[in-house]
Write a protein that holds these residues in place. Structure first.
Motif, PDB file in Angstrom:
ATOM      1  N   ILE A   1       0.787  -0.073  63.321  1.00 20.27           N
ATOM      2  CA  ILE A   1       0.385  -0.327  61.938  1.00 20.27           C
ATOM      3  C   ILE A   1      -0.241   0.974  61.450  1.00 20.27           C
ATOM      4  O   ILE A   1      -0.979   1.618  62.205  1.00 20.27           O
ATOM      5  CB  ILE A   1      -0.616  -1.506  61.883  1.00 20.27           C
ATOM      6  CG1 ILE A   1       0.136  -2.800  62.206  1.00 20.27           C
ATOM      7  CG2 ILE A   1      -1.290  -1.603  60.527  1.00 20.27           C
ATOM      8  CD1 ILE A   1      -0.690  -4.040  62.149  1.00 20.27           C
ATOM      9  N   PRO A   2       0.057   1.413  60.215  1.00 20.15           N
ATOM     10  CA  PRO A   2      -0.512   2.668  59.745  1.00 20.15           C
ATOM     11  C   PRO A   2      -2.014   2.755  60.044  1.00 20.15           C
ATOM     12  O   PRO A   2      -2.766   1.835  59.765  1.00 20.15           O
ATOM     13  CB  PRO A   2      -0.230   2.638  58.237  1.00 20.15           C
ATOM     14  CG  PRO A   2       1.039   1.847  58.139  1.00 20.15           C
ATOM     15  CD  PRO A   2       0.903   0.771  59.195  1.00 20.15           C
ATOM     16  N   GLY A   3      -2.385   3.849  60.664  1.00 17.82           N
ATOM     17  CA  GLY A   3      -3.768   4.048  61.082  1.00 17.82           C
ATOM     18  C   GLY A   3      -4.032   3.579  62.503  1.00 17.82           C
ATOM     19  O   GLY A   3      -5.043   3.910  63.100  1.00 17.82           O
ATOM     20  N   PHE A   4      -3.114   2.780  63.042  1.00 24.06           N
ATOM     21  CA  PHE A   4      -3.246   2.229  64.391  1.00 24.06           C
ATOM     22  C   PHE A   4      -1.883   2.260  65.075  1.00 24.06           C
ATOM     23  O   PHE A   4      -1.377   1.244  65.559  1.00 24.06           O
ATOM     24  CB  PHE A   4      -3.779   0.793  64.341  1.00 24.06           C
ATOM     25  CG  PHE A   4      -5.085   0.676  63.613  1.00 24.06           C
ATOM     26  CD1 PHE A   4      -6.282   0.869  64.285  1.00 24.06           C
ATOM     27  CD2 PHE A   4      -5.117   0.392  62.253  1.00 24.06           C
ATOM     28  CE1 PHE A   4      -7.491   0.779  63.609  1.00 24.06           C
ATOM     29  CE2 PHE A   4      -6.322   0.290  61.580  1.00 24.06           C
ATOM     30  CZ  PHE A   4      -7.507   0.489  62.257  1.00 24.06           C
ATOM     31  N   LEU A   5      -1.265   3.438  65.113  1.00 28.10           N
ATOM     32  CA  LEU A   5       0.118   3.559  65.571  1.00 28.10           C
ATOM     33  C   LEU A   5       0.311   3.202  67.046  1.00 28.10           C
ATOM     34  O   LEU A   5       1.395   2.789  67.437  1.00 28.10           O
ATOM     35  CB  LEU A   5       0.638   4.968  65.291  1.00 28.10           C
ATOM     36  CG  LEU A   5       0.637   5.372  63.813  1.00 28.10           C
ATOM     37  CD1 LEU A   5       1.167   6.784  63.646  1.00 28.10           C
ATOM     38  CD2 LEU A   5       1.440   4.393  62.969  1.00 28.10           C
ATOM     39  N   LYS A   6      -0.738   3.330  67.853  1.00 29.12           N
ATOM     40  CA  LYS A   6      -0.608   3.023  69.278  1.00 29.12           C
ATOM     41  C   LYS A   6      -0.791   1.537  69.583  1.00 29.12           C
ATOM     42  O   LYS A   6      -0.503   1.086  70.682  1.00 29.12           O
ATOM     43  CB  LYS A   6      -1.592   3.854  70.096  1.00 29.12           C
ATOM     44  CG  LYS A   6      -1.256   5.319  70.030  1.00 29.12           C
ATOM     45  CD  LYS A   6      -2.134   6.148  70.910  1.00 29.12           C
ATOM     46  CE  LYS A   6      -1.697   7.602  70.752  1.00 29.12           C
ATOM     47  NZ  LYS A   6      -2.312   8.471  71.709  1.00 29.12           N
ATOM     48  N   GLU A   7      -1.279   0.783  68.598  1.00 33.33           N
ATOM     49  CA  GLU A   7      -1.435  -0.663  68.760  1.00 33.33           C
ATOM     50  C   GLU A   7      -0.112  -1.324  68.390  1.00 33.33           C
ATOM     51  O   GLU A   7       0.261  -1.347  67.229  1.00 33.33           O
ATOM     52  CB  GLU A   7      -2.569  -1.192  67.878  1.00 33.33           C
ATOM     53  CG  GLU A   7      -3.920  -0.667  68.243  1.00 33.33           C
ATOM     54  CD  GLU A   7      -4.421  -1.166  69.593  1.00 33.33           C
ATOM     55  OE1 GLU A   7      -4.011  -2.258  70.046  1.00 33.33           O
ATOM     56  OE2 GLU A   7      -5.231  -0.448  70.204  1.00 33.33           O
TER      57      GLU A   7
ATOM     58  N   GLY B   1       7.321  -7.277  64.111  1.00 29.68           N
ATOM     59  CA  GLY B   1       6.537  -7.102  62.904  1.00 29.68           C
ATOM     60  C   GLY B   1       6.514  -5.670  62.441  1.00 29.68           C
ATOM     61  O   GLY B   1       6.781  -4.736  63.205  1.00 29.68           O
ATOM     62  N   ARG B   2       6.170  -5.517  61.172  1.00 27.35           N
ATOM     63  CA  ARG B   2       6.119  -4.187  60.567  1.00 27.35           C
ATOM     64  C   ARG B   2       5.288  -4.281  59.294  1.00 27.35           C
ATOM     65  O   ARG B   2       5.410  -5.245  58.539  1.00 27.35           O
ATOM     66  CB  ARG B   2       7.545  -3.754  60.251  1.00 27.35           C
ATOM     67  CG  ARG B   2       7.683  -2.433  59.574  1.00 27.35           C
ATOM     68  CD  ARG B   2       9.174  -2.160  59.285  1.00 27.35           C
ATOM     69  NE  ARG B   2       9.329  -0.854  58.752  1.00 27.35           N
ATOM     70  CZ  ARG B   2       9.856   0.179  59.396  1.00 27.35           C
ATOM     71  NH1 ARG B   2      10.332   0.025  60.604  1.00 27.35           N
ATOM     72  NH2 ARG B   2       9.937   1.347  58.832  1.00 27.35           N
ATOM     73  N   GLN B   3       4.458  -3.272  59.061  1.00 28.03           N
ATOM     74  CA  GLN B   3       3.800  -3.178  57.765  1.00 28.03           C
ATOM     75  C   GLN B   3       4.704  -2.333  56.888  1.00 28.03           C
ATOM     76  O   GLN B   3       4.975  -1.173  57.187  1.00 28.03           O
ATOM     77  CB  GLN B   3       2.407  -2.580  57.858  1.00 28.03           C
ATOM     78  CG  GLN B   3       1.674  -2.663  56.528  1.00 28.03           C
ATOM     79  CD  GLN B   3       0.221  -2.268  56.604  1.00 28.03           C
ATOM     80  OE1 GLN B   3      -0.211  -1.588  57.525  1.00 28.03           O
ATOM     81  NE2 GLN B   3      -0.548  -2.682  55.606  1.00 28.03           N
TER      82      GLN B   3
END
Length: 149
Positions: free
Chosen positions: A25-31, A122-124
């Motif tokens: 998720i943008p800002g949390f790419l490794k999650e 999932g994807r934002q």
């Protein structure tokens, strides 16, 4: 498996319920692994909880229940990356920024979280839509939701 969550404490989840976000998720790419949990039975809010990071839980709403005129079209790229075969597979949420007082909370209609519930992908998605931005008031004086309290 047991996981620690931000809002629900320690819970047991089934590995089949884990949602994969291959791009994070943008800002949390490794999650890249999350689980979707209702905040409570009666609540319109859900939590997108990281499986690995107990402190990372996004508060979500179904934007269509709060904004009756909300609509968008997924790009072919988004449809392909989510492996969507039909509309019934799609779940759409928007992330809330919870503020104090709660009436000042906002939601991000420019970047909905789209989930293929069947494939657990999932994807934002970032929309290029002039009417949507990242800080729509969640509760307004004119919305039915705001009048309910």
């Amino acid at each position: 498996m047991k996981i620690q969550t931000k809002y629900h404490g320690e819970i047991i989840i089934e590995s089949e319920s884990i949602l994969s976000f291959p791009n994070g998720i943008p800002g949390f790419l490794k999650e890249q692994e999350f689980i979707l949990l209702p905040l409570s039975e009666e609540s319109p809010f859900s939590i997108l909880q990281s499986v690995k990071n107990s402190e990372l839980g996004f508060v979500l709403i179904n934007p269509f229940k709060f904004y009756s005129d909300y609509e968008f079209k997924l790009s072919d790229s988004d449809v392909n990356s989510l492996d969507i075969e039909n509309r019934e597979q799609i779940e759409v949420y928007s992330i809330i920024t919870v503020k104090d007082p709660f009436e000042d909370s906002t939601t991000n209609l420019q970047a909905p979280v789209v989930i293929n519930g069947v494939k657990k992908l999932g994807r934002q998605v970032v929309l290029n839509h002039k009417d949507y931005h990242t800080k729509h008031k969640l509760i307004s004086q004119t919305s039915p939701v705001g009048q309910e309290g």
